[in-house]
Design a protein around this motif. Structure first.
Motif, PDB file in Angstrom:
ATOM      1  N   PHE A 165     -70.063 -39.426  54.356  1.00 30.00           N
ATOM      2  CA  PHE A 165     -69.537 -39.918  53.088  1.00 30.00           C
ATOM      3  C   PHE A 165     -68.979 -41.318  53.289  1.00 30.00           C
ATOM      4  N   VAL A 166     -69.296 -42.177  52.334  1.00 29.86           N
ATOM      5  CA  VAL A 166     -68.817 -43.556  52.352  1.00 29.86           C
ATOM      6  C   VAL A 166     -67.977 -43.775  51.099  1.00 29.86           C
ATOM      7  N   ALA A 167     -66.806 -44.384  51.269  1.00 34.09           N
ATOM      8  CA  ALA A 167     -65.926 -44.696  50.140  1.00 34.09           C
ATOM      9  C   ALA A 167     -66.182 -46.129  49.686  1.00 34.09           C
ATOM     10  N   TYR A 168     -66.360 -46.287  48.373  1.00 41.14           N
ATOM     11  CA  TYR A 168     -66.662 -47.596  47.785  1.00 41.14           C
ATOM     12  C   TYR A 168     -65.537 -48.050  46.864  1.00 41.14           C
ATOM     13  N   GLY A 169     -65.260 -49.336  46.914  1.00 39.31           N
ATOM     14  CA  GLY A 169     -64.359 -49.918  45.943  1.00 39.31           C
ATOM     15  C   GLY A 169     -64.995 -49.968  44.572  1.00 39.31           C
ATOM     16  N   THR A 170     -64.166 -49.987  43.525  1.00 40.02           N
ATOM     17  CA  THR A 170     -64.621 -50.097  42.142  1.00 40.02           C
ATOM     18  C   THR A 170     -63.664 -51.034  41.400  1.00 40.02           C
ATOM     19  N   PRO A 171     -64.047 -51.508  40.223  1.00 41.15           N
ATOM     20  CA  PRO A 171     -63.120 -52.362  39.456  1.00 41.15           C
ATOM     21  C   PRO A 171     -61.878 -51.619  38.986  1.00 41.15           C
ATOM     22  N   TYR A 172     -61.907 -50.300  39.032  1.00 42.14           N
ATOM     23  CA  TYR A 172     -60.813 -49.472  38.511  1.00 42.14           C
ATOM     24  C   TYR A 172     -59.925 -49.080  39.698  1.00 42.14           C
ATOM     25  N   ASN A 173     -58.940 -49.923  39.987  1.00 42.96           N
ATOM     26  CA  ASN A 173     -58.195 -49.741  41.232  1.00 42.96           C
ATOM     27  C   ASN A 173     -56.691 -49.574  41.051  1.00 42.96           C
ATOM     28  N   GLY A 174     -56.251 -49.183  39.866  1.00 40.03           N
ATOM     29  CA  GLY A 174     -54.844 -48.858  39.664  1.00 40.03           C
ATOM     30  C   GLY A 174     -54.004 -50.031  39.196  1.00 40.03           C
ATOM     31  N   LYS A 175     -52.768 -49.727  38.820  1.00 39.74           N
ATOM     32  CA  LYS A 175     -51.894 -50.748  38.223  1.00 39.74           C
ATOM     33  C   LYS A 175     -51.511 -51.834  39.212  1.00 39.74           C
TER      34      LYS A 175
END
Length: 283
Positions: A165-175
């Motif tokens: 499993f690979v974790a990817y960044g997304t534009p939805y990254n919290g406050k």
């Protein structure tokens, strides 16, 4: 309409407001919508449904509706939304999940404070996890969902296909806005809980698969489509079988970081010893 690349999947996005395009600026790619795996848009009704409390702008709610649509399609590409913060340390990813207000962001800040440039936040809130098969770890969008590079279905290739499993960044990254367009192999998942007054910080390994699945159910978005929902559950089962899980009961203090760091180095005793010799925190 613009196109983004999330977790290796090309997606065409149609919007009514400019907010989502600005939000996704680091993920926009110069391709034709015809080259994308799928397209998403949100109706006025779907946008309004994201604003139950009436406190958000239509533009912001559209961004949520679009991401919800994207994530419900992702299981077709061996990927899914995971509500957690993911950091990268020594080329390995560590996911921290917690209920709101438990101290997840505070804990991540302790990692950044203690390790400086040696740790980066891939995503602070809503990363995507994707199962990557084989040595290449990387069928990009355009490959047939659910199949290996030679066209064989993963389920036919054996009950335990090789991969990670690979974790990817997304534009939805919290406050806090912690995140970047990056990816890292997932090494471990840690659930953070607030300990009771007088209780010492404690990191423990989760061994009961049923408990792990129950905890995971609170961190994912299950598609309504039964076929995609089944695929989502299959991916969760594979996650349980391939990644170690922990529970960290703690207060948001440097001592809690020390406990969690044991998880990061549980397979590297020499590095752990070097850290302990040089570890110093201010209270």
């Amino acid at each position: 309409m613009f196109c983004v690349k999330l977790a290796g999947v090309l997606i065409a996005v149609e919007t009514r407001y400019a907010f989502t395009e600005r939000l996704c600026a680091d993920y926009i790619v110069d391709v034709s919508p015809d080259e994308c795996a799928f397209a998403v848009s949100a109706t006025p009704e779907e946008i309004a449904a994201e604003n139950d409390e009436g406190a958000f702008s239509p533009a912001y709610c559209e961004s949520l509706a679009l991401y919800r649509k994207i994530c419900t399609r992702m299981p077709s590409y061996d990927a899914f939304l995971f509500h957690a913060a993911v950091i990268s340390y020594a080329g390995r990813g560590f996911a921290f999940a917690a209920k709101s207000g438990t101290g997840k962001s505070t804990h991540i800040a302790q990692w950044m404070r203690a390790l400086g440039d040696n740790v980066t936040v891939v995503n602070g809130d809503k990363p995507i996890l994707r199962w990557q098969r084989g040595e290449g770890l990387g069928a990009e969008a355009g490959a047939v969902p659910g199949k290996t590079s030679d066209g064989e279905r993963a389920e036919d290739a054996g009950s335990q296909p090789s991969g990670a499993f690979v974790a990817y960044g997304t534009p939805y990254n919290g406050k806090e806005g912690w995140g970047q367009n990056a990816s890292v192999p997932l090494r471990a998942v840690c659930f953070i809980e607030r300990c009771e007054p007088g209780e010492s910080d404690c990191l423990s390994r989760l061994e009961d698969d049923r408990e792990i699945v129950a905890r995971l159910a609170n961190q994912v978005l299950l598609p309504k489509d039964p076929v995609l929902a089944l695929r989502q559950l299959e991916l969760l089962d594979r996650l349980v079988g391939n990644v170690p899980f922990y529970v960290l009961r703690c207060t948001p203090t440097p001592a809690a970081f020390d406990a969690a760091f044991q998880m990061a180095l549980c397979d590297n005793e020499s590095e752990s010893l070097r850290f302990k010799e040089g570890s110093k925190h201010e209270d």
